[in-house]
Design a protein around this motif. Structure first.
Motif, short mmCIF file in Angstrom:
data_model
loop_
_atom_site.label_atom_id
_atom_site.label_comp_id
_atom_site.label_asym_id
_atom_site.label_seq_id
_atom_site.Cartn_x
_atom_site.Cartn_y
_atom_site.Cartn_z
N SER A 7 0.88 -1.16 0.00
CA SER A 7 0.00 0.00 0.00
C SER A 7 0.93 1.21 0.00
CB SER A 7 -0.91 -0.02 1.23
OG SER A 7 -0.16 0.14 2.42
N GLN A 8 0.40 2.37 0.21
CA GLN A 8 1.22 3.58 0.15
C GLN A 8 2.37 3.56 1.16
OE1 GLN A 8 -0.97 7.24 0.39
NE2 GLN A 8 0.86 8.48 0.56
N ARG A 9 2.07 3.23 2.42
CA ARG A 9 3.09 3.28 3.47
C ARG A 9 3.54 1.92 3.98
NH1 ARG A 9 0.30 6.53 8.14
NH2 ARG A 9 -1.41 5.19 7.51
N LEU A 10 2.90 0.84 3.48
CA LEU A 10 3.08 -0.48 4.09
C LEU A 10 3.43 -1.56 3.08
CD1 LEU A 10 -0.11 -0.26 6.32
CD2 LEU A 10 2.25 0.20 7.04
N VAL A 11 4.07 -2.62 3.58
CA VAL A 11 4.36 -3.82 2.80
C VAL A 11 3.79 -5.00 3.57
CG1 VAL A 11 6.17 -5.32 1.86
CG2 VAL A 11 6.51 -2.84 1.89
N MET A 12 2.98 -5.80 2.90
CA MET A 12 2.43 -7.02 3.48
C MET A 12 3.13 -8.19 2.80
SD MET A 12 0.38 -4.45 4.19
CE MET A 12 -0.10 -3.90 2.57
N SER A 13 3.62 -9.14 3.61
CA SER A 13 4.31 -10.29 3.02
C SER A 13 4.15 -11.52 3.92
CB SER A 13 5.80 -9.99 2.80
OG SER A 13 6.44 -9.66 4.01
N ASN A 14 4.28 -12.69 3.30
CA ASN A 14 4.11 -13.94 4.04
C ASN A 14 5.06 -13.99 5.24
OD1 ASN A 14 2.19 -14.74 2.21
ND2 ASN A 14 3.48 -16.27 1.21
N LEU A 15 4.54 -14.44 6.35
CA LEU A 15 5.33 -14.60 7.57
C LEU A 15 6.43 -15.62 7.33
CD1 LEU A 15 5.60 -14.12 10.69
CD2 LEU A 15 4.06 -16.06 10.97
N ILE A 22 -0.80 -16.25 6.48
CA ILE A 22 -0.56 -15.29 7.55
C ILE A 22 0.57 -14.41 7.06
CG2 ILE A 22 0.88 -16.92 8.86
CD1 ILE A 22 -0.12 -15.40 11.42
N GLN A 23 0.35 -13.10 7.14
CA GLN A 23 1.31 -12.15 6.61
C GLN A 23 1.66 -11.09 7.66
OE1 GLN A 23 -0.61 -10.83 2.89
NE2 GLN A 23 0.66 -12.35 1.83
N ILE A 37 -0.27 -7.75 11.79
CA ILE A 37 -0.52 -9.13 11.34
C ILE A 37 -1.80 -9.14 10.51
CG2 ILE A 37 -0.91 -11.50 12.11
CD1 ILE A 37 -0.12 -10.38 14.99
N LEU A 38 -1.78 -9.92 9.45
CA LEU A 38 -2.96 -10.15 8.62
C LEU A 38 -3.02 -11.64 8.33
CD1 LEU A 38 -5.20 -8.93 6.63
CD2 LEU A 38 -3.43 -9.17 4.90
N SER A 39 -4.17 -12.27 8.58
CA SER A 39 -4.32 -13.66 8.17
C SER A 39 -5.65 -13.83 7.47
CB SER A 39 -4.16 -14.63 9.35
OG SER A 39 -5.14 -14.42 10.32
N LEU A 71 -11.33 -12.88 5.99
CA LEU A 71 -10.28 -12.17 6.69
C LEU A 71 -10.34 -12.62 8.14
CD1 LEU A 71 -9.45 -8.43 6.22
CD2 LEU A 71 -8.88 -9.73 8.25
N GLU A 72 -9.42 -13.48 8.49
CA GLU A 72 -9.45 -14.15 9.79
C GLU A 72 -8.94 -13.25 10.91
OE1 GLU A 72 -7.94 -16.36 13.03
OE2 GLU A 72 -6.50 -15.81 11.50
N PHE A 73 -7.91 -12.43 10.64
CA PHE A 73 -7.35 -11.58 11.69
C PHE A 73 -6.59 -10.42 11.06
CE2 PHE A 73 -4.22 -10.77 15.21
CZ PHE A 73 -5.14 -10.51 16.22
N LEU A 74 -6.87 -9.23 11.52
CA LEU A 74 -6.10 -8.04 11.15
C LEU A 74 -5.85 -7.30 12.43
CD1 LEU A 74 -4.92 -5.87 9.25
CD2 LEU A 74 -7.23 -4.92 9.08
#
Length: 178
Positions: free
Chosen positions: A10-18, A69-70, A83-85, A98-101
């Motif tokens: 996103s603009q300020r963030l990177v989401m990646s696999n744990l 899970i990322q 955390i995002l899962s 969306l299990e957990f944010l």
């Protein structure tokens, strides 16, 4: 079924696999969410992130290959802040669950959660999913306000205890159509 990318931005963030070596740091962030147990009645699991990494947090008859899970990192310093899962294809093949944010308690209220969910909605729609579902504790007013503001405005059911009290709990499943 298309799966969410191993890494997306996103603009300020990177989401990646744990990654396995990140489990202790992400468990520390997860630990800051313990206050939510007062709303959902769950007990804190000191192995939750490790369990998610190796076994997933799966729905009934779920498959590990459909679970992700990322980590959520700040682009500026690459620090893990959340955390995002997610589970792909539940309860139907065109649903993303969306299990957990969760954003670290110390830096909430800075728009990071909203930024993640806005980009997640775009990514999920681009993969061809028709809806995103979430499960929120009825007693978790901050989360209910966040998710409704984010467009999760269709309730598909309430699950849990049938009567309200200090020691009973229920969850509301919300849906955002894409």
């Amino acid at each position: 079924m298309k799966l969410i990318l191993d890494k997306w931005n996103s603009q300020r963030l990177v989401m990646s696999n744990l990654k396995e070596d990140e489990i202790p740091r992400v468990q520390d962030i997860y630990e800051t969410s313990k206050y939510m147990n007062q709303w959902d009645g769950q007990s804190y699991n000191p192995q939750h992130i490790k369990d998610c990494f190796f076994k997933g947090n799966l729905p009934p008859s779920g498959k590990l290959e459909n679970y992700r899970i990322q980590t959520i990192r700040n682009k500026e310093d690459q620090k893990i802040i959340g955390i995002l899962s997610v589970y792909h294809g539940y309860p139907s093949t065109d649903s993303m669950y969306l299990e957990f944010l969760y954003i670290d308690k110390d830096i909430q209220k800075q728009g990071f959660g909203q930024e993640v969910i806005n980009q997640f909605i775009e990514v999920t729609a681009s993969l061809g999913y028709k809806e995103i579902r979430i499960n929120v504790a009825v007693k978790n007013w901050p989360a209910l306000k966040f998710w409704i503001k984010s467009g999760f405005n269709h309730a598909s059911g309430i699950y849990g205890d049938h009567e309200f009290s200090e020691t009973t709990y229920a969850n509301l499943e919300l849906i955002k159509a894409l």
